[in-house]
Design an enzyme around this catalytic site. Structure first.
Site, PDB file in Angstrom:
ATOM      1  N   VAL A  10     -18.340  51.351  -3.210  1.00  0.00           N
ATOM      2  CA  VAL A  10     -18.783  49.960  -3.261  1.00  0.00           C
ATOM      3  C   VAL A  10     -20.264  49.950  -3.612  1.00  0.00           C
ATOM      4  CG1 VAL A  10     -18.985  47.775  -2.018  1.00  0.00           C
ATOM      5  CG2 VAL A  10     -17.125  49.363  -1.438  1.00  0.00           C
ATOM      6  N   ASP A  53     -28.602  53.271  -7.911  1.00  0.00           N
ATOM      7  CA  ASP A  53     -29.284  52.154  -8.548  1.00  0.00           C
ATOM      8  C   ASP A  53     -28.582  51.917  -9.876  1.00  0.00           C
ATOM      9  OD1 ASP A  53     -30.922  50.384  -9.886  1.00  0.00           O
ATOM     10  OD2 ASP A  53     -32.773  51.507  -9.547  1.00  0.00           O
ATOM     11  N   ASN A  76     -19.921  45.525  -7.003  1.00  0.00           N
ATOM     12  CA  ASN A  76     -20.358  44.344  -6.283  1.00  0.00           C
ATOM     13  C   ASN A  76     -21.848  44.050  -6.471  1.00  0.00           C
ATOM     14  OD1 ASN A  76     -20.421  42.397  -3.798  1.00  0.00           O
ATOM     15  ND2 ASN A  76     -21.900  43.990  -3.328  1.00  0.00           N
ATOM     16  N   TYR A 137     -28.606  34.039 -14.850  1.00  0.00           N
ATOM     17  CA  TYR A 137     -27.530  34.504 -13.966  1.00  0.00           C
ATOM     18  C   TYR A 137     -26.177  34.116 -14.538  1.00  0.00           C
ATOM     19  CZ  TYR A 137     -24.810  35.142  -9.678  1.00  0.00           C
ATOM     20  OH  TYR A 137     -23.873  35.545  -8.748  1.00  0.00           O
ATOM     21  N   LYS A 141     -23.189  36.651 -15.914  1.00  0.00           N
ATOM     22  CA  LYS A 141     -21.838  36.673 -15.347  1.00  0.00           C
ATOM     23  C   LYS A 141     -20.787  36.373 -16.415  1.00  0.00           C
ATOM     24  CE  LYS A 141     -22.731  37.748 -11.068  1.00  0.00           C
ATOM     25  NZ  LYS A 141     -22.216  38.989 -10.439  1.00  0.00           N
ATOM     26  N   THR A 172     -23.679  34.436   1.872  1.00  0.00           N
ATOM     27  CA  THR A 172     -24.487  35.657   1.906  1.00  0.00           C
ATOM     28  C   THR A 172     -25.938  35.281   1.601  1.00  0.00           C
ATOM     29  OG1 THR A 172     -24.207  36.145  -0.450  1.00  0.00           O
ATOM     30  CG2 THR A 172     -22.526  37.017   1.062  1.00  0.00           C
TER      31      THR A 172
END
Length: 218
Positions: A10, A53, A76, A137, A141, A172
């Protein structure tokens, strides 16, 4: 699928959704590598911290060399800079898009060697729609979604299952400044793990995301 036989990597596993993925997979008996830029920030019992990284070619290559038993990769790691300048947008693409490219290229051969496995790309409702104050962003995506579809076709022959995950705001740190309802990370993780078991290609984690995707013209 029996997760107790799986070895999972992950990325961005030291906090937020990634941490929830790692915690739940440990509960289900998986061997879990928790990738983070600073492995000391991974504090959960039962996971194996790994320096990773996704913006650094050498770091990704070193992780791939070390983690030859991985059968599931959950991409993720993500970043929201929310700046409108070119450097901010480049920083978002380095993680949210090129990070996926690096991880796919490094770990696809490992997944093949281990029977095919599964590759999960955590994307966003903004894969489908724009947002002026988050244009970098959203664009990163959307690019990640396109990449995921190409990756699915490319890796089908080696038996690798490729999943795209789209969701609205998740509760989050990344969405901490946003008002309105948010998804519980545990709910998203549950849906993704069920998709792995079902062999689904896509997770649309909430009603708004499902409605937006359904409204797209193809």
């Amino acid at each position: 699928m029996d997760f107790s036989t799986a070895t999972v990597l992950v990325t961005g596993a030291n906090r937020g959704l990634g941490r929830t993925f790692a915690q739940e997979l440990v509960k289900r008996g998986a061997k879990v590598y928790a990738g983070a830029r600073n492995p000391a920030s991974v504090v959960d019992e039962g996971v194996i911290p790994v320096q990773l990284d996704v913006t650094d070619d050498a770091s990704v290559a070193a992780a791939a060399k070390e983690l030859g038993d991985v059968s599931i990769v959950i991409n993720n790691a993500g970043v929201l800079v929310a700046g409108e300048d070119v450097d901010s947008i480049k920083a978002e693409f380095e993680v949210n898009f090129f990070g996926l490219v690096r991880m796919t290229d490094a770990f696809a051969p490992i997944l093949k060697a281990n029977g095919g496995g599964t590759l999960v790309n955590v994307l966003s409702i903004l894969s489908f729609i724009g947002r002026p104050d988050w244009r970098g962003y959203a664009a990163s995506k959307a690019a990640g979604w396109s990449l995921t579809k190409s990756t699915r076709q490319a890796l089908r022959g080696q038996g690798t299952h490729v999943i795209a995950v789209h969701a609205g705001f998740i509760d989050t740190d990344l969405a901490a400044g946003e008002a309105g309802p948010k998804l519980a990370p545990e709910d998203v993780v549950s849906q993704v793990l069920q998709a792995i078991q079902n062999g689904d290609d896509e997770v649309l984690a909430d009603e708004r995301t499902r409605s937006v995707k359904a409204a797209l013209a193809f």
